[in-house]
Scaffold this active site. Sequence first.
Site, mmCIF file in Angstrom:
data_model
loop_
_atom_site.group_PDB
_atom_site.id
_atom_site.type_symbol
_atom_site.label_atom_id
_atom_site.label_comp_id
_atom_site.label_asym_id
_atom_site.label_seq_id
_atom_site.Cartn_x
_atom_site.Cartn_y
_atom_site.Cartn_z
ATOM 1 N N SER A 97 39.655 47.860 46.300
ATOM 2 C CA SER A 97 39.513 46.892 45.214
ATOM 3 C C SER A 97 38.846 47.368 44.042
ATOM 4 O O SER A 97 39.650 48.297 43.467
ATOM 5 C CB SER A 97 37.849 45.805 45.450
ATOM 6 O OG SER A 97 37.692 44.735 44.464
ATOM 7 N N ASP A 240 42.050 43.566 38.988
ATOM 8 C CA ASP A 240 40.995 43.880 39.447
ATOM 9 C C ASP A 240 42.282 44.666 40.046
ATOM 10 O O ASP A 240 43.787 44.914 40.074
ATOM 11 C CB ASP A 240 39.802 43.942 40.049
ATOM 12 C CG ASP A 240 40.294 43.524 41.611
ATOM 13 O OD1 ASP A 240 41.355 43.193 41.752
ATOM 14 O OD2 ASP A 240 39.249 43.059 42.505
ATOM 15 N N ASP A 242 42.987 46.038 43.286
ATOM 16 C CA ASP A 242 43.578 45.526 44.524
ATOM 17 C C ASP A 242 44.287 44.232 44.512
ATOM 18 O O ASP A 242 44.938 43.515 45.410
ATOM 19 C CB ASP A 242 43.204 45.396 45.695
ATOM 20 C CG ASP A 242 41.763 44.784 46.338
ATOM 21 O OD1 ASP A 242 41.344 44.395 44.509
ATOM 22 O OD2 ASP A 242 41.833 44.154 46.697
ATOM 23 N N ASP A 244 42.619 41.257 43.929
ATOM 24 C CA ASP A 244 41.892 39.686 44.981
ATOM 25 C C ASP A 244 41.349 38.831 43.490
ATOM 26 O O ASP A 244 41.073 38.565 43.987
ATOM 27 C CB ASP A 244 41.472 39.754 46.049
ATOM 28 C CG ASP A 244 40.139 40.629 45.305
ATOM 29 O OD1 ASP A 244 39.871 41.554 44.750
ATOM 30 O OD2 ASP A 244 39.262 40.363 46.853
HETATM 31 MG MG MG Z 1 39.362 43.464 44.490
#
Ligand code: MG
Length: 457
Positions: A97, A240, A242, A244
């Site tokens: 993340s 961010d 990744d 999400d």
């Molecule tokens: Mg994330």
Amino acid sequence: MSNRLFGTTGVRKIYGREFDLEMAVRLGKALGTILEEGTVVIGTDVRTTGKLVADALTAGVLSTGVNVVRVGLVPTPTLAFITRQNKYDAGLMVTASHNPPEYTGIKFWRPDGMGYTPEQESQIEAVYDSGVFKAAEWDKLGMLHSLDAIVEDHIAALLQHCDVHLIRTKNYTVVVDPGNGSASVLTPYLTRELGCKVLSINSQADGHFPGRRSEPDETSLGDLIKVVTDIDADLGIAHDGDADRVVFVSERGEVVRGDRTIALLAKEILAKNGKERIVTTVDSSSVLDESVARAGGATIRTPVGDVQVAIKMKESKSSFGGEACGVFIFSEFHLAPEPFLAVCKLLELMARTGRSFGDLISEIPVYPLLKDKIRCSNAKKMEVMETLSERLPEAFDNTKEVLTVDGLGIYLQNGWVLVRPSGTEPVIRITCEAHSKEAAASILKTAKEVVEKVLSS
Ligand code: MG
């Protein structure tokens, strides 16, 4: 706690120190053992360790006789999308993340597009710990395939959930900042499809994250703010690592916290769907509760983590939920974070009302929020939190309610304070909100003193 594999969201560890390839192989074997048969889809974010870890997971899964489909570099929501669309038996996203670049991790997805629940994670961990894995014979191993162009599929599906023609008539100028993360492969293309003039910064995928810290907030988005205001763009979009999460920057250069954007979009959803519940986490601003209540709805608070929001949304048949850090979940699409649909919905709202984002969001007031963290070893966290649950409430003389749904939340006459141990780092986090800066600072000071006292005793 430090020995546990899973934290708040999946596995997240420092590569080489807390996590190695053998662990990845074992995790793959544990998942394959539970599934027994079928197909697992595996994707990665931009991290330098991503492919290695994905290869090790792949080996583990294949060794149990379960098939693997590799999709390469994708945003986490795209992996969730393809898991559901192609009805795979599980999805594995190799990602840490927004954590620093030395971290790696794995997030598990279900065939219905929702993240694994804590119960499902515990099941994996139990098999992992047992060391008893299904081992397929040489001629019964799983098959390995790869799949391309799934980002294009994801974009096509997103465009069916917003008024593309209306947005296109506005020819908005947007600045996209993927922070060298996975959104580099999606958001610039999505916004171009929406008729926007797109300028990208930090948009070469790079696991060293050279452009900025991976977590998008006021302190990491200085370059984006500058470009948005310099070129008079209509919107800044930051993700961010990744992808999400999404955080928006207004044409005025204001970084808008996720809970305020949720409040803005919730008003639209409530106007359309009527009375319903909007799901958010314990750390969201009370401005969200107030806005939702005015629009005829109510909020439900859950523990921190997008999976917790998704679980509660499913349970309460809610169509919208999210987290202050920039998570948006729309059940009309799936129960995974869907930052890209939030981009579409926000541009659509701007287009329909003819108002700028800065103008729209100015109707949702900012309540000062202060955050701090205090170092605390993972081993000590539980004991410290137990002592705090007795000592912290009595440090305030205007307590209305104490909530322990996640960490320790103390709701006061003039604000609230939330103290919770981080699920991913050896720290205890303190968050305070009040209607004035002075009140928030005073609440934080009191809370910090109590936590430090407990830690040193
Ligand atoms: Mg994330």
